[in-house]
Design a protein around this motif. Structure first.
Motif, short mmCIF file in Angstrom:
data_model
loop_
_atom_site.label_atom_id
_atom_site.label_comp_id
_atom_site.label_asym_id
_atom_site.label_seq_id
_atom_site.Cartn_x
_atom_site.Cartn_y
_atom_site.Cartn_z
N LEU A 198 0.87 -1.17 0.00
CA LEU A 198 0.00 0.00 0.00
C LEU A 198 0.91 1.22 0.00
O LEU A 198 1.66 1.44 0.95
CB LEU A 198 -0.91 0.00 1.24
N LEU A 199 0.84 2.02 -1.06
CA LEU A 199 1.80 3.10 -1.25
C LEU A 199 1.13 4.46 -1.13
O LEU A 199 0.23 4.78 -1.91
CB LEU A 199 2.44 2.98 -2.64
N PRO A 200 1.55 5.28 -0.17
CA PRO A 200 1.00 6.65 -0.07
C PRO A 200 1.33 7.42 -1.35
O PRO A 200 2.46 7.39 -1.84
CB PRO A 200 1.73 7.23 1.14
N THR A 201 0.35 8.13 -1.89
CA THR A 201 0.61 8.89 -3.11
C THR A 201 1.60 10.02 -2.87
O THR A 201 2.20 10.52 -3.82
CB THR A 201 -0.71 9.47 -3.66
N SER A 202 1.77 10.41 -1.62
CA SER A 202 2.76 11.44 -1.31
C SER A 202 4.18 10.95 -1.59
O SER A 202 5.10 11.76 -1.73
CB SER A 202 2.63 11.87 0.15
N ALA A 203 4.37 9.63 -1.65
CA ALA A 203 5.69 9.07 -1.92
C ALA A 203 5.93 8.89 -3.42
O ALA A 203 6.94 8.34 -3.83
CB ALA A 203 5.86 7.73 -1.21
N MET A 204 4.97 9.34 -4.24
CA MET A 204 5.07 9.18 -5.68
C MET A 204 5.25 10.54 -6.34
O MET A 204 4.75 11.55 -5.85
CB MET A 204 3.81 8.48 -6.22
N GLN A 205 5.95 10.58 -7.47
CA GLN A 205 6.13 11.82 -8.19
C GLN A 205 6.21 11.54 -9.68
O GLN A 205 6.47 10.42 -10.11
CB GLN A 205 7.40 12.54 -7.74
N THR A 206 5.97 12.57 -10.47
CA THR A 206 6.06 12.45 -11.92
C THR A 206 7.50 12.70 -12.35
O THR A 206 8.08 13.74 -12.05
CB THR A 206 5.14 13.47 -12.61
N VAL A 207 8.08 11.71 -13.02
CA VAL A 207 9.46 11.82 -13.49
C VAL A 207 9.49 11.53 -14.98
O VAL A 207 8.90 10.55 -15.44
CB VAL A 207 10.37 10.82 -12.74
N GLN A 208 10.13 12.37 -15.74
CA GLN A 208 10.25 12.20 -17.18
C GLN A 208 11.68 11.83 -17.54
O GLN A 208 12.63 12.20 -16.85
CB GLN A 208 9.84 13.47 -17.91
N ARG A 209 11.82 11.09 -18.65
CA ARG A 209 13.15 10.71 -19.12
C ARG A 209 13.32 11.12 -20.57
O ARG A 209 12.36 11.17 -21.34
CB ARG A 209 13.35 9.20 -18.99
N TYR A 210 14.58 11.43 -20.93
CA TYR A 210 14.90 11.67 -22.33
C TYR A 210 14.86 10.34 -23.08
O TYR A 210 14.81 9.26 -22.48
CB TYR A 210 16.31 12.28 -22.45
#
Length: 222
Positions: A198-210
């Protein structure tokens, strides 16, 4: 005429000597009633209930020549197969729990990927306390038809060393938010048909890659 009558009487006498099958077994009747009641209360958990041993003992006492003999053996077989299946599922669930407790930190590579898979201490304590809703090790199938339909599929999650895993989240419906408050702002991660974490959404972020795989800095678009 007298000879024919004698022959007929002889045939009737021979047929009257055939052995009738034993009457219905009271042990089988008692065993089936107890099993039906136990399964109605506990469903598949009945296979692992201590009371099942007494039911099996009754079935084993059904006489071999009883009309219930075949049915008794069939129920014995089904109980044994069910016990084996449930024991295997319990062992799999234990492995899933142990795996979730040692999930590694990952470097996210796409939108919505968690940076930390292990539950924070306060979240983990809540799960151990038996909070309502899906928990680590719960069947993923229950998210489809259970919990009053309050959980819905979300974006897939990339877990380092595990690959892409299915994600679920709590519905925004007020009734669902009220009934499962501990799962608000939480992503339910699935692996091998069970809840992995069960993962808190606060521990998630949007990351983009080249395109070459490099991480795009957060301020690159500024």
């Amino acid at each position: 005429m007298g000879l024919g009558l004698a022959a007929l009487l002889l045939m009737l006498g021979a047929s009257g000597c055939r052995r009738s099958p034993a009457p219905p077994s009271p042990e089988y009747e008692q065993a089936t009633k107890r099993w039906s009641s136990l399964y109605a209360q506990k469903l598949d958990d009945a296979y692992l209930d201590p009371a099942t041993g007494e039911i099996e003992a009754l079935l084993q006492r059904v006489p071999a020549d009883s009309v219930d003999s075949v049915a008794a053996q069939d129920l014995l077989r089904r109980i044994e197969e069910g016990r084996t299946r449930m024991m295997s599922a319990a062992a799999e669930q234990q492995r899933a729990v142990e795996s979730a407790q040692t999930l590694p930190t990952t470097d996210p590579s796409q939108t919505g990927i968690p940076q930390q898979q292990a539950l924070p201490p306060e979240e983990d304590a809540g799960v151990d306390a038996g909070m309502a809703g899906p928990q680590v090790g719960s069947l993923a199938s229950e998210l489809v038809s259970g919990y009053r339909g309050c959980f819905q599929r979300a974006m897939p999650l990339q877990v380092e060393g595990r690959g892409v895993r299915e994600g679920w989240k709590l519905s925004e419906r007020p009734s669902c938010q009220l009934e499962f408050p501990s799962h608000a702002d939480t992503m339910v991660l699935i692996e091998d048909g069970r809840v992995l974490a069960l993962l808190p959404t606060s521990a998630m972020q949007t990351v983009q890659r080249y395109e070459d795989g490099g991480v795009v800095p957060p301020d690159a678009g500024l």
